[in-house]
Design a protein around this motif. Sequence first.
Motif, PDB file in Angstrom:
ATOM      1  N   GLU A   6       0.839  -1.194   0.000  1.00 32.71           N
ATOM      2  CA  GLU A   6       0.000   0.000   0.000  1.00 32.71           C
ATOM      3  C   GLU A   6       0.876   1.247   0.000  1.00 32.71           C
ATOM      4  O   GLU A   6       1.945   1.262   0.627  1.00 32.71           O
ATOM      5  CB  GLU A   6      -0.904   0.022   1.231  1.00 32.71           C
ATOM      6  CG  GLU A   6      -1.852  -1.166   1.333  1.00 32.71           C
ATOM      7  CD  GLU A   6      -1.281  -2.335   2.114  1.00 32.71           C
ATOM      8  OE1 GLU A   6      -2.035  -3.286   2.403  1.00 32.71           O
ATOM      9  OE2 GLU A   6      -0.073  -2.322   2.454  1.00 32.71           O
ATOM     10  N   TRP A  36     -10.559  -2.219   0.750  1.00 37.09           N
ATOM     11  CA  TRP A  36      -9.696  -1.368   1.579  1.00 37.09           C
ATOM     12  C   TRP A  36     -10.206  -1.444   3.011  1.00 37.09           C
ATOM     13  O   TRP A  36     -11.415  -1.372   3.266  1.00 37.09           O
ATOM     14  CB  TRP A  36      -9.711   0.080   1.106  1.00 37.09           C
ATOM     15  CG  TRP A  36      -8.837   0.333  -0.076  1.00 37.09           C
ATOM     16  CD1 TRP A  36      -9.206   0.371  -1.384  1.00 37.09           C
ATOM     17  CD2 TRP A  36      -7.423   0.580  -0.054  1.00 37.09           C
ATOM     18  NE1 TRP A  36      -8.121   0.628  -2.177  1.00 37.09           N
ATOM     19  CE2 TRP A  36      -7.009   0.768  -1.391  1.00 37.09           C
ATOM     20  CE3 TRP A  36      -6.464   0.682   0.958  1.00 37.09           C
ATOM     21  CZ2 TRP A  36      -5.681   1.036  -1.735  1.00 37.09           C
ATOM     22  CZ3 TRP A  36      -5.146   0.945   0.620  1.00 37.09           C
ATOM     23  CH2 TRP A  36      -4.769   1.121  -0.718  1.00 37.09           C
ATOM     24  N   TYR A  93      -4.162   2.400   6.562  1.00 36.61           N
ATOM     25  CA  TYR A  93      -5.037   1.828   5.548  1.00 36.61           C
ATOM     26  C   TYR A  93      -4.345   0.630   4.889  1.00 36.61           C
ATOM     27  O   TYR A  93      -3.157   0.693   4.547  1.00 36.61           O
ATOM     28  CB  TYR A  93      -5.395   2.879   4.507  1.00 36.61           C
ATOM     29  CG  TYR A  93      -6.425   3.863   5.006  1.00 36.61           C
ATOM     30  CD1 TYR A  93      -6.090   4.822   5.963  1.00 36.61           C
ATOM     31  CD2 TYR A  93      -7.741   3.829   4.546  1.00 36.61           C
ATOM     32  CE1 TYR A  93      -7.043   5.720   6.443  1.00 36.61           C
ATOM     33  CE2 TYR A  93      -8.695   4.715   5.017  1.00 36.61           C
ATOM     34  CZ  TYR A  93      -8.337   5.650   5.964  1.00 36.61           C
ATOM     35  OH  TYR A  93      -9.279   6.543   6.446  1.00 36.61           O
ATOM     36  N   CYS A  95      -5.058  -2.915   2.091  1.00 30.42           N
ATOM     37  CA  CYS A  95      -5.922  -3.573   1.114  1.00 30.42           C
ATOM     38  C   CYS A  95      -5.843  -5.081   1.336  1.00 30.42           C
ATOM     39  O   CYS A  95      -4.880  -5.601   1.910  1.00 30.42           O
ATOM     40  CB  CYS A  95      -5.525  -3.229  -0.314  1.00 30.42           C
ATOM     41  SG  CYS A  95      -3.866  -3.723  -0.780  1.00 30.42           S
TER      42      CYS A  95
END
Length: 114
Positions: A6, A36, A93, A95
Motif C-alpha cells: 500500500e 480497503w 489503511y 488492502c
Amino acid sequence: QVQLVESGGGLVQPGGSLRLSCSASGSFLGPYSMAWYRQAPGKQRELVAQINTRGVIDYIDSVKDRFTISRDNAKKTVYLQMNSLKPEDTAVYYCNWPSGALAWGQGTQVTVSS
C-alpha cells in the motif's frame, strides 16, 4: 506468495484529499474482489470499501460520497480516492480480499490534522 504493498498515505489537513494505491505481486487481482480496510489507534480494523469482479462497489456509511474505490486489473492495482478527509479518517489503511484472507501488507498511514 502474494505480497500486497500500500502507498499514498500522508499528512493532510481536514477537507483535503489523498489517493491510495495497492499493488500486488502475482496475478491474484483477477478475478477476485478487493477491499480497503483501516485501523485507527486503539480500534479494530474495519472494512471501508470493496469492489467485486463485476465492478459492484460498497462503502461503509461514514465514507460514502467522500471515498471512491477503483481498480486497474492490467496494472494489478486497486485505488482509494479519499476526498473531504476528516480527522476521524486518521488510520493505517490496508488492502486485502474482503475476507481478509491474504497476508496483510504494512499499510499506509493517513493522518488528517490541522
